[in-house]
Design an enzyme around this catalytic site. Structure first.
Site, short mmCIF file in Angstrom:
data_model
loop_
_atom_site.label_atom_id
_atom_site.label_comp_id
_atom_site.label_asym_id
_atom_site.label_seq_id
_atom_site.Cartn_x
_atom_site.Cartn_y
_atom_site.Cartn_z
N ASP A 125 48.94 89.32 -2.32
CA ASP A 125 49.94 90.24 -1.76
C ASP A 125 51.04 89.48 -1.03
O ASP A 125 52.20 89.87 -1.06
CB ASP A 125 49.26 91.18 -0.75
CG ASP A 125 48.37 92.18 -1.44
OD1 ASP A 125 48.90 93.03 -2.17
OD2 ASP A 125 47.14 92.09 -1.27
N ASP A 154 87.31 82.39 1.39
CA ASP A 154 86.06 83.16 1.42
C ASP A 154 85.46 83.22 2.82
O ASP A 154 84.63 84.07 3.11
CB ASP A 154 85.04 82.61 0.41
CG ASP A 154 85.22 83.23 -0.97
OD1 ASP A 154 86.01 84.18 -1.11
OD2 ASP A 154 84.58 82.75 -1.93
N HIS A 175 40.47 79.04 4.84
CA HIS A 175 40.52 80.42 4.38
C HIS A 175 39.43 80.66 3.36
O HIS A 175 39.50 80.17 2.23
CB HIS A 175 41.89 80.74 3.79
CG HIS A 175 43.01 80.59 4.76
ND1 HIS A 175 43.55 79.37 5.05
CD2 HIS A 175 43.66 81.50 5.53
CE1 HIS A 175 44.51 79.52 5.97
NE2 HIS A 175 44.60 80.80 6.27
N GLY A 195 51.22 77.06 -0.57
CA GLY A 195 50.85 77.42 0.80
C GLY A 195 51.96 78.29 1.36
O GLY A 195 51.73 79.42 1.78
N HIS A 232 80.72 81.54 3.85
CA HIS A 232 80.59 80.70 2.66
C HIS A 232 80.94 79.24 2.94
O HIS A 232 80.92 78.42 2.03
CB HIS A 232 81.51 81.23 1.54
CG HIS A 232 81.02 82.50 0.91
ND1 HIS A 232 80.71 83.63 1.64
CD2 HIS A 232 80.76 82.83 -0.38
CE1 HIS A 232 80.31 84.59 0.83
NE2 HIS A 232 80.32 84.14 -0.40
N SER A 248 82.23 77.81 -10.95
CA SER A 248 82.56 77.22 -9.65
C SER A 248 81.80 75.93 -9.39
O SER A 248 82.33 75.00 -8.78
CB SER A 248 82.24 78.21 -8.52
OG SER A 248 83.03 79.37 -8.65
N ARG A 298 83.63 68.62 -7.58
CA ARG A 298 82.84 69.48 -8.47
C ARG A 298 83.34 69.35 -9.91
O ARG A 298 82.55 69.41 -10.85
CB ARG A 298 82.87 70.93 -8.00
CG ARG A 298 84.24 71.57 -8.03
CD ARG A 298 84.23 72.96 -7.38
NE ARG A 298 85.57 73.47 -7.22
CZ ARG A 298 86.05 74.56 -7.83
NH1 ARG A 298 85.29 75.28 -8.63
NH2 ARG A 298 87.29 74.94 -7.63
N ASN A 300 43.64 92.60 -3.33
CA ASN A 300 42.52 92.85 -2.41
C ASN A 300 42.90 93.71 -1.22
O ASN A 300 42.06 94.00 -0.36
CB ASN A 300 41.90 91.52 -1.96
CG ASN A 300 42.89 90.66 -1.20
OD1 ASN A 300 43.82 91.16 -0.57
ND2 ASN A 300 42.70 89.35 -1.27
N HIS A 345 39.92 87.07 5.55
CA HIS A 345 41.01 86.23 5.05
C HIS A 345 40.91 84.81 5.61
O HIS A 345 41.31 83.86 4.96
CB HIS A 345 42.34 86.86 5.45
CG HIS A 345 43.55 86.04 5.09
ND1 HIS A 345 44.22 86.20 3.91
CD2 HIS A 345 44.18 85.06 5.76
CE1 HIS A 345 45.22 85.34 3.87
NE2 HIS A 345 45.24 84.64 4.98
N GLU A 362 69.12 81.90 -5.60
CA GLU A 362 69.09 80.49 -5.22
C GLU A 362 67.67 80.00 -4.94
O GLU A 362 67.29 78.91 -5.37
CB GLU A 362 69.96 80.27 -3.97
CG GLU A 362 71.43 80.62 -4.15
CD GLU A 362 71.72 82.11 -4.03
OE1 GLU A 362 70.81 82.88 -3.64
OE2 GLU A 362 72.85 82.53 -4.33
#
Lengths: 673, 673
Positions: free
Chosen positions: B162, B472, B35, B124, B476, B387, B360, B192, B265, B414
């Site tokens: 962009d 849920d 590029h 990238g 989920h 949680s 957990r 650009n 580009h 996330e």
């Protein structure tokens, strides 16, 4: 918040909205789980929307020209369940509310598409609903242009919370919606300043109104508990040609002891507090009790929609029979009758021409023939149009100036593209397909999974499907993505080997009604491997014998997909020359092969010969066919990737990573030794 | 664009910037891919940044207090390669530029972390760099607070296009950066107006300056080819306490025939056009030729950094020996010496207490002990703190007011969280861990994959790891996510069965130096299965014999992970009672088990007995252990999921989906029959 003041300011409105709130409290208490606060906060907006604006008919939940109501903040599912019950949708019985979140009920923890009529899309994973809704709105614009205002002319209303707006996918959706000037899209932002962890300012200081305005939206800010303000804002939003965002300042869990707290976001189940809340509301005290006059008002709303639907029926009846049939066919996801014959003819032509083409280029050739046949296709790419080969000559580009264009430049927005395609497919009348590099399945997994879960036949065109991508390197070279997609329930992953399998793959994808497809396509040129024409769609069987042993007794079976089928064929040539009878099985789709009966599978993969699979991806998934299905560990081998790729010309990479005909042949020799 | 006017306005600057442009053109031409346009467009900004501001020393590329330069628009890799060559980084030789995008070179198609010193992160996949950079800036703030300004006080500079800004992950990063007031973060937007498909307005109409301002950023708009304006903007950005975005109006492929086009580009390789461009530039005409005076100027820049580094060395030498050691230890990713003993003591305590806990919750118990020991941990969650159980008592919360807080409320972001954690880990001195529901691995896959590819030891705490999540519902409930993560190279997926395995899992994760970990944790309570204390970290072996056959000869081996280990143990009880000798193998990590030697694997999984695996996920991945490793199809079975889940209480779901001890025992009986 002074509940008494709200009650006395608008007593009728209050009682109607309170019904949503008390049903929510009762259902969450019964389930002992769920999210009370969101429905309680947005009940006023919902009441005004349904009461004064929403075009819907509970007796005809699939009426194509209904307004769409999308609960992007899907955890507030009791809002939509309450609304569907109150307005009298047949499937939304009182018992369903009582069975909220229980096995077998239609009232799942989050709204699930296909479980309950009136639920337009599955939401819960945040940000999906708002991105779906942009797809709904695009579909509406496209179909309005095609069928005229009398047939398609409705709005898409969305409720989204802070969670939806923090998820990146929302920005992708907001950006495209603004550029596309989707004037029939109206988003209510449930601006309650509360998330699970605490107040929004713990993680965000974004001025959401300014953010939407920056992308070209019409923005209003209102008190979300003032029915007059809500109504005026909806009127203004409908009048504005831009997509609209109405920021509704609300109190989560309004009127409950947990109002305005994170606790209010979750399940409010304390019996005393529940009672106190109902008392403050002036609502009936019984479980799931709704004042009969209030219920009657809600049920009466459907009459407005029924009248509109009658008008619509009359307008539809005035269409020509051919147009009616075409409309019905496209909404029923029936492929046009001509499709099968067209694909057959194309396959015959390809078998004769035997072109050497990248399968992404083959895909474009097939689309050039299909798109003129199927006016319901809407193509696009996440800014890789020339690489994904997704645009055909006849499509035109969908823009604010040309709503008949059938190609969307989604921008660099894979996740948004996938979620928008879900919305288009769910709207009906559209079969969307969209392209990106296969590696960027990673970016759109959140929405791809929902295609599978909802069973919408979106087509993902994922090109550059291996190290064959070459110099762009490991960030752009999928390795684990075939396995990842194959692990997903209800997703057809098809990796065609040549132009003919590509044509078959598209036929499968475009005739599916309840399963999305991912077409894995090569960047690099591939020879035609199916030089003998067969009218039958062999790809639909998932795997088939491409070339059998000739030189001698069958001692080896080589399995491959996509660009490695020609590698397997070359290996077979070597082995046959050495007197090792070798079958090559092309396996474009493991899912479709697994769905075949045992007898067929056994014919393709008999026990006995050594088996070597070759695919420029990880082994995971192949063991089922190498070791299972009468295979044995001592007689099975795999030639593929066990690491990420690298940056170099494709030919070098295949050699360096040892994915060559020679390596495959050697693996067979080793296993036979 | 009038190149001559640019040249004559700032002849020295022009010649220096032109060197970047001509090296880019030559390298892309040599590779015949790449590029060209981005480096040519942003060369002026890079020249002013490196010339007047960037704190760097080519002789000490790992100096902890260097400024970080992140090329988020990673396809413009020749920009960074040119800069590293020009300024004299040892690894960035001229030969490397000539070998751009070739096998074995350090100059990959996109900048790859670990390939070339001076490349701070792999970019990238668009949007990753800008999100990484927010992590870099957080790390800088946190370490500045901990170590003082004399030791850590630098800036993070980012170039984003962009494409980066259209990707949703950028919004997640921008939002958190604004709220956190990361004043040392400066983003150059390469404005650009060109993407691959065409002009930006084909897909976006967002006012990027307004968008950043909406999230609390300092925003400037400049001519990206005017060195004075660039310099003034950087000065102003450094002075402002907010994160800064400098929108640089640039011309892609400046001065080339393809300037301001999509073609610009990509790879500009036409020899005549290349020559014409060099002529217009007034640049040396030879391939890879740089005017010696220009090269000398670039090489001289390092002196500024060398002086700063000498100052830094002196300041560092003034720290106490203990502080120096701690700093060095944390940057070297060495675990503190006390960790091993602490984990051992904790395991002993857990074995004695035998708590029944969700893993957990066990994880939180372990973290309560670890976090005080390891000042380099920085925890967080994507708005699921309560949680995921990721916050411990001592951490404090990282905010603009408290930079010593070690817990980040990432918001509902996330993907941003994962990408920011990558940035923190890459910065050095920080070991980030972050939590979400396992299902939302889907949202952060893009960045998780890069953790693996780069080899940064980020820890993903993914709780609610199955249908055990309950009400849920399927949106989920992960089903395919264990398979998906296991398919990814260089990712340790660990699914501990109880508190003790959780402690071992954390020990593994926190001692890894080049592999990220995903800890899959249950929502539901689990009994302690390791009631006998072993000092050895058995989880590190990936799989081990938890309980062997007792009643009789070993006829069956049950394999399980996480919450299903106790299911397997219960099945074993039934089978043993029937006289069927049954071994239970706990398999918390397939990757770690696969890394053991053949002898050990054979001891755990001898040939002969029937094998049944039980895991509340899809089968894919298990065939390796069921059918491979001396297994046989006729003697192997799997109890797990082959569809999405459903909304209901967890206990109901396990029964309805048939993941029970009875089902496991029955599978064994069937296989033995």
């Amino acid at each position: 918040m002074d509940i008494q003041a709200l009650r006395s300011a608008n007593p009728d409105h209050w009682a109607r909205a309170a019904a949503i709130r008390t049903l929510t409290l009762d259902a969450v208490a019964a389930a002992n789980s769920g999210h009370s606060g969101m429905p309680m906060g947005m009940a006023d907006v919902a009441t005004v929307l349904f009461g004064n604006h929403l075009r819907f008919d509970p007796k005809a939940p699939h009426w194509p020209d209904r307004d769409r109501f999308i609960l992007s903040a899907g955890h507030g599912s009791m809002l939509i369940y309450s609304l569907l019950y109150l307005t009298g949708y047949e499937q939304a019985t009182l018992q369903q509310l009582k069975d909220f979140r229980q096995w077998g009920s239609r009232t799942a923890g989050h709204p699930e598409y296909g479980h309950l009529e009136g639920v337009e899309t599955t939401t819960g994973p945040l940000g999906q609903g708002i991105a779906n809704s942009v797809g709904f709105a695009i579909a509406e614009e496209a179909l309005r242009a095609r069928w005229g205002k009398k047939i398609i002319n409705h709005h898409t209303y969305v409720m989204a919370g802070d969670g939806c707006l923090m998820e990146g996918v929302s920005q992708e959706a907001i950006g495209l919606a603004g550029m596309q000037q989707l004037g029939h899209l109206i988003v209510f932002f449930d601006n309650n300043n509360i998330t699970i962890d605490g107040t929004v300012d713990m993680a965000d200081a974004t001025d959401q109104s300014a953010r939407f305005a920056a992308s070209g939206w019409h923005v209003q800010e209102i008190d979300g508990h003032d029915p007059a303000a809500i109504d005026a804002a909806i009127v203004a939003a409908k009048a504005d040609p831009r997509p609209s965002m109405i920021s509704c300042k609300t109190h989560i869990a309004l009127g409950h002891a947990a109002q305005d707290t994170s606790k209010g976001h979750g399940a409010l189940t304390d019996a005393d507090q529940l009672r106190a809340t109902k008392e403050a509301y002036g609502a009936p005290m019984g479980d799931f009790e709704v004042d009969p006059a209030v219920k009657a008002w809600w049920e009466g709303l459907g009459q407005r929609g029924a009248a509109a639907r009658n008008e619509w029926d009359a307008a539809f009846a005035k269409l020509s029979k051919a147009k009616q049939d075409e409309f019905t066919r496209s909404f029923a996801l029936e492929a046009p009758k001509k499709l099968a014959a067209t694909i057959k003819a194309l396959k015959k032509q390809f078998a004769e021409e035997a072109p050497k083409l990248a399968t992404r280029a083959s895909s474009q050739k097939v689309l050039e023939v299909i798109n003129p046949l199927m006016s319901e296709t809407l193509g696009g790419s996440a800014d890789l149009t020339g690489s994904n080969n997704t645009k055909t000559g006849d499509l035109g580009v969908f823009t604010p100036e040309d709503r008949e264009g059938r190609y969307i430049h989604y921008g660099i927005r894979e996740h948004g593209m996938a979620a928008m395609m879900n919305g288009m497919a769910l709207h009906g009348g559209i079969r969307p397909y969209g392209g990106t590099f296969m590696c960027f399945v990673d970016y759109m997994r959140g929405a791809m999974r929902l295609s599978s879960l909802m069973g919408v036949p979106v087509v993902y065109v994922v090109s550059h499907d291996s190290i064959g991508l070459g110099e762009d390197g490991p960030t752009h070279q999928p390795v684990e993505h075939l396995a990842l997609m194959r692990a997903t329930p209800n997703l057809n992953v098809i990796r065609p080997a040549d132009t003919i399998e590509v044509a078959e793959a598209w036929e499968i994808a475009l005739t599916e009604k309840a399963t999305p497809s991912a077409l894995a396509l090569s960047r690099q040129g591939l020879p035609t491997v199916r030089t003998e024409h067969k009218t039958k769609n062999l790809t639909a069987q998932g795997a088939y014998v491409l070339k059998d042993a000739e030189a001698a007794k069958r001692q080896a079976i080589l399995m491959a997909s996509g660009s490695e089928v020609s590698v397997a064929l070359a290996a077979r040539e070597m082995l046959e020359a050495e007197g090792i009878g070798t079958r090559v099985v092309s396996m474009p789709s493991m899912e479709l092969f697994a769905a075949q009966d045992e007898k067929y599978r056994k014919r393709v993969l008999p026990g006995g010969p050594v088996r070597v699979a070759v695919e420029a991806g990880v082994r995971q998934g192949w063991d089922q066919w190498l070791l299972g299905e009468r295979g044995r560990e001592q007689k099975a081998g795999f030639v593929g990737m066990d690491s990420f790729g690298a940056s170099a010309p494709a030919k070098t990479l295949f050699e360096e990573f040892g994915i060559t005909a020679e390596a495959v042949a050697q693996k067979v020799r080793d296993l036979l030794a």
